[in-house]
Write a protein that holds these residues in place. Structure first.
Motif, PDB file in Angstrom:
ATOM      1  N   THR A  55       0.836  -1.203   0.000  1.00 31.97           N
ATOM      2  CA  THR A  55       0.000   0.000   0.000  1.00 31.97           C
ATOM      3  C   THR A  55       0.872   1.253   0.000  1.00 31.97           C
ATOM      4  O   THR A  55       0.620   2.198  -0.758  1.00 31.97           O
ATOM      5  N   ALA A  56       1.898   1.267   0.839  1.00 31.92           N
ATOM      6  CA  ALA A  56       2.805   2.426   0.907  1.00 31.92           C
ATOM      7  C   ALA A  56       3.506   2.648  -0.429  1.00 31.92           C
ATOM      8  O   ALA A  56       3.628   3.794  -0.904  1.00 31.92           O
ATOM      9  N   ILE A  57       3.950   1.575  -1.062  1.00 28.94           N
ATOM     10  CA  ILE A  57       4.639   1.680  -2.355  1.00 28.94           C
ATOM     11  C   ILE A  57       3.699   2.251  -3.409  1.00 28.94           C
ATOM     12  O   ILE A  57       4.049   3.176  -4.145  1.00 28.94           O
ATOM     13  N   MET A  58       2.485   1.722  -3.478  1.00 30.94           N
ATOM     14  CA  MET A  58       1.529   2.174  -4.491  1.00 30.94           C
ATOM     15  C   MET A  58       1.099   3.617  -4.234  1.00 30.94           C
ATOM     16  O   MET A  58       0.921   4.393  -5.172  1.00 30.94           O
ATOM     17  N   ASP A  59       0.956   3.994  -2.966  1.00 32.25           N
ATOM     18  CA  ASP A  59       0.618   5.387  -2.643  1.00 32.25           C
ATOM     19  C   ASP A  59       1.732   6.329  -3.097  1.00 32.25           C
ATOM     20  O   ASP A  59       1.460   7.387  -3.682  1.00 32.25           O
ATOM     21  N   LEU A  60       2.974   5.956  -2.817  1.00 33.50           N
ATOM     22  CA  LEU A  60       4.107   6.789  -3.240  1.00 33.50           C
ATOM     23  C   LEU A  60       4.214   6.856  -4.760  1.00 33.50           C
ATOM     24  O   LEU A  60       4.550   7.892  -5.316  1.00 33.50           O
ATOM     25  N   ALA A  61       3.943   5.734  -5.421  1.00 32.42           N
ATOM     26  CA  ALA A  61       4.069   5.680  -6.883  1.00 32.42           C
ATOM     27  C   ALA A  61       3.069   6.620  -7.554  1.00 32.42           C
ATOM     28  O   ALA A  61       3.395   7.246  -8.566  1.00 32.42           O
ATOM     29  N   GLY A  62       1.870   6.725  -7.011  1.00 36.28           N
ATOM     30  CA  GLY A  62       0.855   7.596  -7.602  1.00 36.28           C
ATOM     31  C   GLY A  62       0.641   7.307  -9.074  1.00 36.28           C
ATOM     32  O   GLY A  62       0.580   8.230  -9.893  1.00 36.28           O
ATOM     33  N   LEU A  63       0.502   6.037  -9.413  1.00 31.94           N
ATOM     34  CA  LEU A  63       0.405   5.633 -10.816  1.00 31.94           C
ATOM     35  C   LEU A  63      -0.836   6.188 -11.499  1.00 31.94           C
ATOM     36  O   LEU A  63      -1.919   6.213 -10.923  1.00 31.94           O
ATOM     37  N   ARG A  69       9.840   8.937 -11.352  1.00 31.73           N
ATOM     38  CA  ARG A  69       9.881   8.744  -9.907  1.00 31.73           C
ATOM     39  C   ARG A  69      10.616   7.447  -9.583  1.00 31.73           C
ATOM     40  O   ARG A  69      10.414   6.432 -10.251  1.00 31.73           O
ATOM     41  N   VAL A  70      11.454   7.511  -8.562  1.00 35.53           N
ATOM     42  CA  VAL A  70      12.171   6.323  -8.082  1.00 35.53           C
ATOM     43  C   VAL A  70      11.787   6.130  -6.619  1.00 35.53           C
ATOM     44  O   VAL A  70      11.848   7.066  -5.829  1.00 35.53           O
ATOM     45  N   ILE A  71      11.378   4.913  -6.301  1.00 28.98           N
ATOM     46  CA  ILE A  71      11.029   4.564  -4.923  1.00 28.98           C
ATOM     47  C   ILE A  71      12.024   3.519  -4.453  1.00 28.98           C
ATOM     48  O   ILE A  71      12.217   2.494  -5.122  1.00 28.98           O
ATOM     49  N   THR A  72      12.648   3.777  -3.310  1.00 33.87           N
ATOM     50  CA  THR A  72      13.544   2.792  -2.714  1.00 33.87           C
ATOM     51  C   THR A  72      13.001   2.400  -1.348  1.00 33.87           C
ATOM     52  O   THR A  72      12.295   3.177  -0.704  1.00 33.87           O
ATOM     53  N   TYR A  73      13.337   1.203  -0.944  1.00 38.02           N
ATOM     54  CA  TYR A  73      12.928   0.703   0.364  1.00 38.02           C
ATOM     55  C   TYR A  73      14.167   0.483   1.208  1.00 38.02           C
ATOM     56  O   TYR A  73      15.129  -0.133   0.747  1.00 38.02           O
ATOM     57  N   ALA A  74      14.151   1.018   2.403  1.00 43.62           N
ATOM     58  CA  ALA A  74      15.184   0.828   3.431  1.00 43.62           C
ATOM     59  C   ALA A  74      16.450   1.653   3.194  1.00 43.62           C
ATOM     60  O   ALA A  74      16.988   2.211   4.128  1.00 43.62           O
ATOM     61  N   PHE A  75      16.918   1.713   1.967  1.00 39.54           N
ATOM     62  CA  PHE A  75      18.178   2.394   1.687  1.00 39.54           C
ATOM     63  C   PHE A  75      17.952   3.584   0.759  1.00 39.54           C
ATOM     64  O   PHE A  75      17.127   3.540  -0.143  1.00 39.54           O
ATOM     65  N   ARG A  76      18.737   4.630   0.989  1.00 43.26           N
ATOM     66  CA  ARG A  76      18.568   5.886   0.248  1.00 43.26           C
ATOM     67  C   ARG A  76      19.448   5.947  -0.995  1.00 43.26           C
ATOM     68  O   ARG A  76      20.482   5.306  -1.064  1.00 43.26           O
ATOM     69  N   THR A  99       9.368  10.853   2.337  1.00 33.38           N
ATOM     70  CA  THR A  99       9.723   9.663   3.112  1.00 33.38           C
ATOM     71  C   THR A  99       8.471   9.149   3.800  1.00 33.38           C
ATOM     72  O   THR A  99       7.703   9.928   4.357  1.00 33.38           O
ATOM     73  N   VAL A 100       8.276   7.836   3.754  1.00 30.28           N
ATOM     74  CA  VAL A 100       7.181   7.205   4.475  1.00 30.28           C
ATOM     75  C   VAL A 100       7.795   6.193   5.427  1.00 30.28           C
ATOM     76  O   VAL A 100       8.498   5.279   5.001  1.00 30.28           O
ATOM     77  N   LYS A 101       7.546   6.396   6.719  1.00 30.73           N
ATOM     78  CA  LYS A 101       8.088   5.490   7.740  1.00 30.73           C
ATOM     79  C   LYS A 101       6.992   5.183   8.741  1.00 30.73           C
ATOM     80  O   LYS A 101       6.511   6.060   9.427  1.00 30.73           O
ATOM     81  N   LYS A 102       6.588   3.928   8.783  1.00 31.09           N
ATOM     82  CA  LYS A 102       5.595   3.479   9.757  1.00 31.09           C
ATOM     83  C   LYS A 102       6.332   2.915  10.971  1.00 31.09           C
ATOM     84  O   LYS A 102       7.456   2.421  10.849  1.00 31.09           O
ATOM     85  N   ALA A 103       5.713   2.975  12.119  1.00 32.37           N
ATOM     86  CA  ALA A 103       6.328   2.486  13.352  1.00 32.37           C
ATOM     87  C   ALA A 103       6.764   1.029  13.201  1.00 32.37           C
ATOM     88  O   ALA A 103       5.993   0.193  12.733  1.00 32.37           O
TER      89      ALA A 103
END
Length: 171
Positions: free
Chosen positions: A36-44, A140-147, A156-160
């Protein structure tokens, strides 16, 4: 004789899978909240091209293919994960996708509107020239965990309790 052939085939699959993990990242299965977070950021938007560099089991690629009327393109080098991704896309009745058994460093990303990658820091660093040369302005480029340390972070999206997602936009 048949046993020897099977052992050779399994050894080849293992070696290629290990190589893919070394140049990209080891397998990490994406959960529903992360999708969900990836797709929200992608805004396809309809007509866009979504590329995933290293598909693993294909969950992100399948989510993208279901998100909008887009073209979802995945690159996977491991024959094992290529087959798992292909199966995932077929089982989930996804449309508008292409899966390429290819080293993403040798792929042409010029048509990509969104690129997703969960890759190790060294691999992300090695993608700098490729992204600069091939991605169009506004991609747009989306990365997970590493910048990506060579582009400014747009969001940036960071959930607890979870690792962050970073969104970058090529200028």
């Amino acid at each position: 004789m048949l046993t020897a052939v099977l052992i050779l085939i399994l050894a080849a699959v293992f070696i290629i899978t290990a190589y893919a993990a070394i140049i990209g990242a080891p397998l990490a299965v994406t959960n529903k909240k992360q999708l969900t977070a990836i797709m929200d950021l992608a805004g396809l938007k309809d007509g866009e091209v979504f590329c995933e560099l290293g598909c693993g089991t294909g969950r992100v690629l399948a989510a993208a293919a279901r998100e909008a009327k887009i073209k979802a393109v995945g690159f996977e080098l491991s024959p094992l994960f290529y087959c798992l991704t292909w199966l995932n896309l077929k089982i989930n009745n996804c449309r508008g996708w292409q899966l390429r058994w290819q080293n993403f460093f040798k792929a042409d990303l010029a048509e990509a509107d969104v690129v997703f990658c969960y890759l190790m820091p060294k691999t992300l660093k090695n993608l700098k020239d490729k992204f600069e040369k091939e991605l169009k302005p506004g991609a747009r480029v989306i990365t997970y965990a590493f910048r990506l340390h060579y582009w400014p972070i747009a969001k940036t999206v960071k959930k607890a309790g979870e690792l962050p997602f970073y969104l970058y936009v090529k200028s």
